[in-house]
Design a protein around this motif. Structure first.
Motif, PDB file in Angstrom:
ATOM      1  N   ASN A 450     -57.420  46.259  21.025  1.00  0.00           N
ATOM      2  CA  ASN A 450     -56.693  45.475  20.406  1.00  0.00           C
ATOM      3  C   ASN A 450     -55.845  44.767  21.743  1.00  0.00           C
ATOM      4  O   ASN A 450     -54.702  44.270  21.176  1.00  0.00           O
ATOM      5  N   ASN A 451     -56.394  44.657  22.570  1.00  0.00           N
ATOM      6  CA  ASN A 451     -55.209  44.328  24.187  1.00  0.00           C
ATOM      7  C   ASN A 451     -56.463  43.715  25.004  1.00  0.00           C
ATOM      8  O   ASN A 451     -57.220  43.675  25.023  1.00  0.00           O
ATOM      9  N   THR A 452     -56.292  41.745  24.986  1.00  0.00           N
ATOM     10  CA  THR A 452     -56.886  41.459  26.070  1.00  0.00           C
ATOM     11  C   THR A 452     -56.847  41.456  27.197  1.00  0.00           C
ATOM     12  O   THR A 452     -58.150  41.411  27.857  1.00  0.00           O
ATOM     13  N   TRP A 453     -55.545  42.390  27.724  1.00  0.00           N
ATOM     14  CA  TRP A 453     -56.197  42.633  28.973  1.00  0.00           C
ATOM     15  C   TRP A 453     -56.775  43.895  29.523  1.00  0.00           C
ATOM     16  O   TRP A 453     -57.306  44.019  30.621  1.00  0.00           O
ATOM     17  N   ARG A 454     -56.561  44.953  28.700  1.00  0.00           N
ATOM     18  CA  ARG A 454     -56.833  45.977  28.736  1.00  0.00           C
ATOM     19  C   ARG A 454     -58.478  45.450  27.967  1.00  0.00           C
ATOM     20  O   ARG A 454     -59.263  46.471  29.305  1.00  0.00           O
ATOM     21  N   CYS A 455     -59.062  44.767  27.462  1.00  0.00           N
ATOM     22  CA  CYS A 455     -60.222  44.151  27.436  1.00  0.00           C
ATOM     23  C   CYS A 455     -61.283  43.505  28.455  1.00  0.00           C
ATOM     24  O   CYS A 455     -61.789  43.833  28.531  1.00  0.00           O
ATOM     25  N   ALA A 456     -60.742  43.025  29.174  1.00  0.00           N
ATOM     26  CA  ALA A 456     -61.261  42.217  30.316  1.00  0.00           C
ATOM     27  C   ALA A 456     -61.481  43.541  31.777  1.00  0.00           C
ATOM     28  O   ALA A 456     -61.961  43.523  32.449  1.00  0.00           O
ATOM     29  N   ARG A 457     -60.230  44.262  31.583  1.00  0.00           N
ATOM     30  CA  ARG A 457     -60.372  45.394  32.667  1.00  0.00           C
ATOM     31  C   ARG A 457     -61.703  46.525  32.739  1.00  0.00           C
ATOM     32  O   ARG A 457     -61.852  45.963  33.822  1.00  0.00           O
ATOM     33  N   ALA A 458     -61.592  46.727  31.328  1.00  0.00           N
ATOM     34  CA  ALA A 458     -62.785  47.315  31.083  1.00  0.00           C
ATOM     35  C   ALA A 458     -64.131  46.722  30.911  1.00  0.00           C
ATOM     36  O   ALA A 458     -65.248  47.261  31.500  1.00  0.00           O
ATOM     37  N   LEU A 459     -64.187  45.264  30.727  1.00  0.00           N
ATOM     38  CA  LEU A 459     -65.277  44.597  30.992  1.00  0.00           C
ATOM     39  C   LEU A 459     -65.552  44.497  32.187  1.00  0.00           C
ATOM     40  O   LEU A 459     -67.308  45.079  32.204  1.00  0.00           O
ATOM     41  N   ASN A 460     -64.785  44.192  32.937  1.00  0.00           N
ATOM     42  CA  ASN A 460     -65.357  44.288  34.043  1.00  0.00           C
ATOM     43  C   ASN A 460     -65.626  45.270  34.646  1.00  0.00           C
ATOM     44  O   ASN A 460     -66.375  45.305  35.856  1.00  0.00           O
ATOM     45  N   ASN A 461     -65.348  46.786  34.644  1.00  0.00           N
ATOM     46  CA  ASN A 461     -65.755  47.760  34.825  1.00  0.00           C
ATOM     47  C   ASN A 461     -67.824  48.286  34.848  1.00  0.00           C
ATOM     48  O   ASN A 461     -67.572  48.224  35.653  1.00  0.00           O
ATOM     49  N   VAL A 462     -67.392  47.734  33.593  1.00  0.00           N
ATOM     50  CA  VAL A 462     -69.414  47.318  33.039  1.00  0.00           C
ATOM     51  C   VAL A 462     -69.927  46.377  33.171  1.00  0.00           C
ATOM     52  O   VAL A 462     -71.160  46.876  34.294  1.00  0.00           O
ATOM     53  N   ILE A 463     -69.684  45.733  33.932  1.00  0.00           N
ATOM     54  CA  ILE A 463     -70.191  44.233  34.975  1.00  0.00           C
ATOM     55  C   ILE A 463     -70.438  44.645  36.494  1.00  0.00           C
ATOM     56  O   ILE A 463     -70.926  44.752  36.413  1.00  0.00           O
ATOM     57  N   LYS A 464     -69.179  45.130  37.148  1.00  0.00           N
ATOM     58  CA  LYS A 464     -69.591  45.911  38.108  1.00  0.00           C
ATOM     59  C   LYS A 464     -70.607  47.059  38.189  1.00  0.00           C
ATOM     60  O   LYS A 464     -71.682  47.424  39.415  1.00  0.00           O
ATOM     61  N   PHE A 465     -71.036  47.644  37.317  1.00  0.00           N
ATOM     62  CA  PHE A 465     -72.107  49.294  36.795  1.00  0.00           C
ATOM     63  C   PHE A 465     -73.421  48.443  37.077  1.00  0.00           C
ATOM     64  O   PHE A 465     -74.437  48.551  37.552  1.00  0.00           O
ATOM     65  N   GLU A 466     -73.569  46.863  36.126  1.00  0.00           N
ATOM     66  CA  GLU A 466     -74.321  46.631  35.829  1.00  0.00           C
ATOM     67  C   GLU A 466     -74.833  45.929  37.649  1.00  0.00           C
ATOM     68  O   GLU A 466     -75.677  45.801  37.877  1.00  0.00           O
ATOM     69  N   GLU A 467     -73.657  45.775  37.626  1.00  0.00           N
ATOM     70  CA  GLU A 467     -74.160  44.796  39.510  1.00  0.00           C
ATOM     71  C   GLU A 467     -74.274  45.694  40.242  1.00  0.00           C
ATOM     72  O   GLU A 467     -74.971  45.625  41.395  1.00  0.00           O
ATOM     73  N   SER A 468     -73.538  46.852  40.175  1.00  0.00           N
ATOM     74  CA  SER A 468     -74.621  47.583  40.877  1.00  0.00           C
ATOM     75  C   SER A 468     -75.412  48.264  41.269  1.00  0.00           C
ATOM     76  O   SER A 468     -76.856  48.948  41.995  1.00  0.00           O
ATOM     77  N   ILE A 469     -76.294  48.210  40.009  1.00  0.00           N
ATOM     78  CA  ILE A 469     -77.426  48.873  39.376  1.00  0.00           C
ATOM     79  C   ILE A 469     -79.078  47.484  40.248  1.00  0.00           C
ATOM     80  O   ILE A 469     -79.536  48.022  41.069  1.00  0.00           O
ATOM     81  N   ALA A 470     -78.474  46.117  40.435  1.00  0.00           N
ATOM     82  CA  ALA A 470     -79.286  45.152  40.586  1.00  0.00           C
ATOM     83  C   ALA A 470     -78.803  45.314  42.367  1.00  0.00           C
ATOM     84  O   ALA A 470     -79.908  45.092  42.960  1.00  0.00           O
ATOM     85  N   LYS A 471     -77.543  45.668  43.091  1.00  0.00           N
ATOM     86  CA  LYS A 471     -77.495  46.429  44.104  1.00  0.00           C
ATOM     87  C   LYS A 471     -78.628  46.717  44.304  1.00  0.00           C
ATOM     88  O   LYS A 471     -79.315  47.246  45.702  1.00  0.00           O
ATOM     89  N   SER A 472     -78.983  48.271  43.992  1.00  0.00           N
ATOM     90  CA  SER A 472     -79.275  49.326  44.219  1.00  0.00           C
ATOM     91  C   SER A 472     -80.997  48.977  44.556  1.00  0.00           C
ATOM     92  O   SER A 472     -81.902  49.443  44.646  1.00  0.00           O
ATOM     93  N   LYS A 473     -81.177  48.539  43.446  1.00  0.00           N
ATOM     94  CA  LYS A 473     -82.745  47.607  43.002  1.00  0.00           C
ATOM     95  C   LYS A 473     -83.010  47.105  44.243  1.00  0.00           C
ATOM     96  O   LYS A 473     -83.776  47.484  45.408  1.00  0.00           O
ATOM     97  N   LYS A 474     -82.143  45.771  44.944  1.00  0.00           N
ATOM     98  CA  LYS A 474     -82.657  45.465  45.893  1.00  0.00           C
ATOM     99  C   LYS A 474     -82.543  45.833  47.335  1.00  0.00           C
ATOM    100  O   LYS A 474     -83.711  45.408  48.112  1.00  0.00           O
ATOM    101  N   LYS A 475     -81.491  46.894  47.175  1.00  0.00           N
ATOM    102  CA  LYS A 475     -81.340  47.340  48.340  1.00  0.00           C
ATOM    103  C   LYS A 475     -83.017  48.314  48.813  1.00  0.00           C
ATOM    104  O   LYS A 475     -83.182  48.458  49.803  1.00  0.00           O
ATOM    105  N   THR A 476     -83.113  48.902  47.567  1.00  0.00           N
ATOM    106  CA  THR A 476     -84.484  49.675  47.520  1.00  0.00           C
ATOM    107  C   THR A 476     -85.953  49.387  48.068  1.00  0.00           C
ATOM    108  O   THR A 476     -86.769  49.443  49.295  1.00  0.00           O
ATOM    109  N   GLN A 477     -85.785  47.215  47.813  1.00  0.00           N
ATOM    110  CA  GLN A 477     -86.619  46.706  47.773  1.00  0.00           C
ATOM    111  C   GLN A 477     -86.378  46.289  49.959  1.00  0.00           C
ATOM    112  O   GLN A 477     -87.453  46.357  50.042  1.00  0.00           O
TER     113      GLN A 477
END
Length: 714
Positions: A450-477
């Protein structure tokens, strides 16, 4: 300090699924703590054996009461202690003698209350280590395993209807943990476990997080943590979280001095350096949030979103312009892009849209489109199919109400069923008005805000987690261990200081490049060396007692002639003698002067909670003034070092060639930082290194250490 390896899946299972529970301090007096814990067990549906311990009662809430643990003939898996603080030690003595498996100390009045309480709590810690019996608490409100109907808690918050799910709540504060549980229910987030750890004499919040990541019932961990005692283990836990694709979201207060003071009095926990804690969480892939709204919004998005986003490119489709504009602003604030759509997408949209609207991103398709469902469907499909888009946000305003909200939600859900990209709905209207539609969306795996700002803030957190997964896999390689040999001189021995000359010798042995330099004893030797190196040169005092050479008058820069060098040599010796007559002068350093690079600082320190930490930023004499620095926990790869450089503001701009400057060798700098991080890891906890400045030369010319200091502490 607790050891995470102590908490195995087996011990977690024993803790959360006791077959028998005794309560020392149980009471028949309604609305006392001793009564509440029995009431919650009973009303929660616990099916195991319950043994109230009270020397003055025969029966409490339909359970037979016992005078002590010694009177219970059966084995006891878990004991909850709710007696006064002065009787807890005696209660633990009973627990040891009857060989219980785990203990929950609800009672407060220990480390949070003063020196005497701290001493008693240390006894609890030692008792647990000696006996092998794990302790939750003291000063906690207990725990709940909702999947097994086991509620060992004194909170009234558990009287509300439970939604069982795959989320675990771990809170150091009992009241906050139970409040979050109630708020999660209102968000429709199902909970499997709730643990409040209190003062953490033994079991810690991080131990529970580590163990819960192994639980097949858990997909998401939420935490309120005031001070993480075993935070050195956070990197290990973060890696496990990323490997298992199970996000950990932590709300950690304590950024202000006032808050840190309150934390110590509340849970007797160390708050730690906030900048370093932020760095650690980010590096570990832990999502740190600022308040309960962000915590629950992010948890809601993770728990309801059917598909995870693969990038930061957002398409916004609304039937009201205001929602689109505010959503675009919110996306920009959190680093997400709202790009132009592909030409083929625009062509599809022109066919689907009403004649007076135009394809764009954000797209305001007009509220009239709500009356033409087929056109509405085609718009969603066209935007989802755009190869330059990762996420679709559908915005609605006052039209998303009552049964109309349900109709629109069903239409969106029918398209989302086959979508390969996540869809989020921003229905900016009253929560009651939109509730029926939101329920339909949530059931279909579509989150709604019900709030666009809170929507974007939460979405950014989810995206950051996915980016961290990608970085973690690359770091292992990419990760390669760097081995340092022949560095035992500083790894052994007592407290010592290596001033510039010896410190740079050490760094050269470790494979780093320094400026050319020579230690001389006379003015003539200084002149001969300067003639050999070429002008300009720098002269510096070399004395173990003078670590900050500029303040003592022990540095002379930009010397252009032999006479300049001879005069500077004598002048330095005179200045130093006046500054500190007792200083041992071992000579004067003659160095080549590097004039065509950018000065940065590279250093390491030992954080009291995290251990070795490396720092990078703008260097030279302005490092204290600019404070343009960033931190990482070593070791880090070259890619992580590049990200570390980019995290700075001034330094990165200058190194990149801002305002017409020549770009510097950032690639080599990243290699130097990565190698330095491995060196710091090998040196260990009590050695600090300060390389300031390191001059980063123009492209392809590398980096040179100009000054260095190494300190070994006890």
């Amino acid at each position: 300090m607790s050891n995470i390896s102590n908490l195995t899946n087996k011990s977690l299972s024993n803790f959360f699924t006791p077959k028998s529970i005794a309560i020392i301090g149980a009471s028949g007096r309604e609305n006392t703590i001793g009564w509440r814990i029995i009431y919650n067990l009973k009303s929660g549906g616990y099916q195991g054996a319950v043994y109230p311990i009270n020397p003055n009662s025969d029966q409490i809430l339909d359970y037979k009461a016992y005078k002590s643990l010694f009177d219970v003939e059966e084995s006891i898996d878990l004991v909850a202690i709710v007696v006064s603080a002065d009787k807890v030690v005696e209660a633990l003595d009973q627990c040891e003698k009857v060989k219980v498996k785990n203990v929950v100390i609800i009672t407060s009045g220990f480390a949070e209350s003063g020196i005497e309480g701290q001493t008693t709590q240390r006894h609890f810690t030692e008792w647990s280590k000696r006996t092998g019996i794990r302790i939750l608490g003291p000063n906690c409100q207990g725990f709940a395993n909702f999947l097994a109907d086991t509620v060992v808690s004194i909170s009234r918050a558990l009287e509300c209807e439970c939604i069982k799910g795959s989320t675990a709540l771990v809170s150091q504060s009992g009241a906050t943990g139970h409040a979050l549980y109630n708020m999660a229910i209102e968000k429709g987030i199902g909970t499997a476990y709730l643990v409040t750890t209190g003062n953490e004499a033994d079991l810690t919040a991080l131990e529970f997080m580590d163990g819960l990541l192994d639980d097949p019932h858990i997909d998401l961990i939420l935490s309120y943590a005031e001070g993480l005692k075993d935070i050195k283990n956070i990197m290990q836990i973060g890696k496990k979280s990323l490997d298992k694709n199970k996000p950990i979201i932590i709300m950690k207060p304590g950024k202000s001095a006032v808050a840190q003071k309150a934390i110590v009095s509340h849970t007797a926990a160390l708050a730690g350096s906030e900048q370093i804690i932020d760095t650690v969480f980010k590096q570990a892939g832990i999502i740190r949030v600022n308040d309960t709204d962000e915590l629950l919004d992010t948890a809601y998005l993770f728990s309801k979103m059917k598909l995870r986003p693969m990038g930061r490119r957002i398409a916004i489709f609304t039937t009201t312009g205001g929602v689109g504009i505010t959503m675009a602003d919110a996306c920009a604030e959190f680093g997400m892009q709202v790009p132009d759509l592909q030409p083929e997408t625009n062509a599809k949209l022109e066919e689907a849209l009403l004649s007076f609207t135009k394809a764009s991103n954000p797209l305001d398709a007009s509220i009239q489109l709500l009356y033409e469902p087929e056109r509405y469907r085609k718009v969603i499909l066209a935007m989802l199919e755009d190869p330059g888009i990762d996420i679709l946000v559908i915005g609605s305003g006052s039209g998303f109400t009552g049964k109309y909200a349900v109709d629109q939600a069903r239409l969106i859900a029918s398209v989302a069923e086959f979508a390969k990209k996540p869809i989020i709905v921003a229905c900016v209207n009253g929560e009651k008005a939109t509730s029926q539609g939101v329920e339909v969306l949530n059931t279909s795996g579509i989150p709604a805000f019900n709030n666009t700002w809170r929507c974007a803030r939460a979405l950014n957190n989810v995206i950051k987690f996915e980016e961290s997964i990608a970085k973690s896999k690359k770091k292992t390689q990419d990760e390669q261990e760097i081995v340092f040999k022949g560095l035992s001189k500083i790894l052994l021995g007592e407290e010592c200081v290596l001033p510039e000359y010896e410190a740079k010798q050490f760094m050269r042995e470790a494979g780093f490049t320094t400026v050319r330099e020579r230690l001389v004893q006379t003015a003539q030797e200084a002149v001969d060396t300067a003639n050999e190196f070429g002008y300009p040169v720098v002269l510096k005092i070399h004395s173990p007692q003078i670590l900050h050479k500029t303040e003592s008058g022990g540095v002379k820069l930009n010397l252009l002639t032999a006479n300049d060098v001879a005069d500077a040599f004598e002048n330095i010796l005179a200045n130093v003698k006046a500054y500190n007559p007792q200083a041992e002068v071992k000579g004067v350093l003659v160095q080549e002067m590097v004039t065509n690079g950018v000065e940065v600082i590279l250093g390491s320190t030992c954080d009291p909670l995290m251990g070795p930490v490396i720092m990078f930023g703008l260097g030279g004499i302005y490092v204290e003034l600019a404070k343009d620095v960033t931190f990482r926990i070593p070791p880090i790869t070259k890619d992580e070092a590049l990200a570390m450089i980019a995290d700075t503001k001034i330094a990165y701009s200058v190194l990149s060639g801002a305002r017409g400057r020549t770009p510097c060798d950032i690639d080599n700098l990243a290699e130097v930082i990565s190698r330095f991080s491995y060196l710091v890891s090998e040196l260990g906890d009590n050695i600090e290194v300060d390389l300031n400045p390191v001059v980063v030369m123009p492209n392809s010319q590398g980096c040179r250490i100009v000054d260095a200091l190494i300190i070994r502490r006890k």
